[in-house]
Design a protein around this motif. Sequence first.
Motif, PDB file in Angstrom:
ATOM      1  N   GLY A 189       0.722  -1.113  -0.101  1.00 34.49           N
ATOM      2  CA  GLY A 189      -0.164  -0.063  -0.042  1.00 34.49           C
ATOM      3  C   GLY A 189       0.651   1.139  -0.003  1.00 34.49           C
ATOM      4  O   GLY A 189       2.051   1.225   0.444  1.00 34.49           O
ATOM      5  N   ALA A 190       0.230   2.342  -0.536  1.00 34.17           N
ATOM      6  CA  ALA A 190       1.021   3.716  -0.558  1.00 34.17           C
ATOM      7  C   ALA A 190       1.209   4.107   1.107  1.00 34.17           C
ATOM      8  O   ALA A 190       0.199   4.011   1.813  1.00 34.17           O
ATOM      9  N   ALA A 191       2.219   4.649   1.317  1.00 31.14           N
ATOM     10  CA  ALA A 191       2.014   5.228   2.675  1.00 31.14           C
ATOM     11  C   ALA A 191       1.420   6.586   2.747  1.00 31.14           C
ATOM     12  O   ALA A 191       1.396   7.286   1.558  1.00 31.14           O
ATOM     13  N   ALA A 192       1.248   7.093   3.932  1.00 29.75           N
ATOM     14  CA  ALA A 192       0.195   8.191   4.001  1.00 29.75           C
ATOM     15  C   ALA A 192       1.240   8.987   5.088  1.00 29.75           C
ATOM     16  O   ALA A 192       1.577   8.678   5.990  1.00 29.75           O
ATOM     17  N   VAL A 193       0.798  10.319   4.827  1.00 29.83           N
ATOM     18  CA  VAL A 193       1.368  11.349   5.902  1.00 29.83           C
ATOM     19  C   VAL A 193       0.179  11.985   6.337  1.00 29.83           C
ATOM     20  O   VAL A 193      -0.873  12.332   5.733  1.00 29.83           O
ATOM     21  N   THR A 248       9.433   6.067   0.475  1.00 25.14           N
ATOM     22  CA  THR A 248      10.350   6.825   1.271  1.00 25.14           C
ATOM     23  C   THR A 248      10.623   8.328   0.589  1.00 25.14           C
ATOM     24  O   THR A 248      11.188   9.108   1.078  1.00 25.14           O
ATOM     25  N   ALA A 249       9.882   8.341  -0.588  1.00 22.68           N
ATOM     26  CA  ALA A 249      10.049   9.719  -1.306  1.00 22.68           C
ATOM     27  C   ALA A 249       8.927  10.402  -0.828  1.00 22.68           C
ATOM     28  O   ALA A 249       7.657  10.214  -0.638  1.00 22.68           O
ATOM     29  N   SER A 309       9.719   5.843   7.671  1.00 26.81           N
ATOM     30  CA  SER A 309       8.428   5.644   8.417  1.00 26.81           C
ATOM     31  C   SER A 309       8.477   6.150   9.735  1.00 26.81           C
ATOM     32  O   SER A 309       9.514   5.766  10.494  1.00 26.81           O
ATOM     33  N   GLY A 310       7.566   6.960  10.319  1.00 27.88           N
ATOM     34  CA  GLY A 310       7.642   7.506  11.486  1.00 27.88           C
ATOM     35  C   GLY A 310       8.155   8.704  11.649  1.00 27.88           C
ATOM     36  O   GLY A 310       8.048   9.417  12.833  1.00 27.88           O
ATOM     37  N   VAL A 367       3.664  13.664  10.048  1.00 28.12           N
ATOM     38  CA  VAL A 367       3.966  12.224  10.420  1.00 28.12           C
ATOM     39  C   VAL A 367       3.893  11.423   9.466  1.00 28.12           C
ATOM     40  O   VAL A 367       2.920  11.259   8.617  1.00 28.12           O
ATOM     41  N   PHE A 368       4.984  10.900   8.904  1.00 30.12           N
ATOM     42  CA  PHE A 368       5.168  10.013   7.674  1.00 30.12           C
ATOM     43  C   PHE A 368       4.841   8.724   7.838  1.00 30.12           C
ATOM     44  O   PHE A 368       5.414   7.967   9.028  1.00 30.12           O
ATOM     45  N   GLY A 369       4.106   7.784   7.201  1.00 30.33           N
ATOM     46  CA  GLY A 369       3.926   6.361   7.404  1.00 30.33           C
ATOM     47  C   GLY A 369       4.929   5.570   6.904  1.00 30.33           C
ATOM     48  O   GLY A 369       5.852   5.839   6.199  1.00 30.33           O
TER      49      GLY A 369
END
Length: 151
Positions: free
Chosen positions: A19-23, A51-52, A113-114, A149-151
Motif C-alpha cells: 500500500g502507499a504510505a500516508a502522511v 520513502t519519497a 516511516s515514523g 508524520v510520515f507512514g
Amino acid sequence: MVAVLSGALAAAGLVLAPGAAAVSPGTATATYDCGMWGGGGATLTATQSGTAATVTLTSAVKTPVAVGADRIDATLVLAKAGGGTRVFAGKKNPALAANQAVTIGPLGGTVASGDSLDSFFAGTALKMVIFGVTVNCDALTSQSPGPFVFG
C-alpha cells in the motif's frame, strides 16, 4: 481456463501489492518571517510515496516582480522530532505575476516511516534564490494542526 487463471493471478497481485504510505496531516499552516521580503501565514501540503515525499508551500510572501515558471531555487528544512532535519529541495514553481503570493513546490525529499517533521526550529526553514537574490525565511510558529508524520 487461462483467462480465469490470469485474472486470479492479477487479483492476487493486487492483494499482495504494498500500500502507499500516508502522511498526516496532509496540510498544515505556519507563520514565516522573510525579513525585508515580508512574512505571514503559509500553507504546507505534503505527499508521500514510500520513502519519497514532497512538500508544496504557498506563502503570504509576495514577489515584487513577475517570476517565470521553475525559476525559484528553494530549500525547505524540516526539523525531525528527536533531532536532525530532513531537506526538501527543488526548482519548481508556477509562473508568478508581480505582487502574487509565492508558491514553491512540490519540493522533493526522503523520509523514513515514523518521521515527525515541523518547519519550526532555530534556523532558516525556507531559503529561496530568485534572480540570484537569496531570501531566507524563519518559521515563527509550529505547524498547525501539528507536524507532518510520515507512514
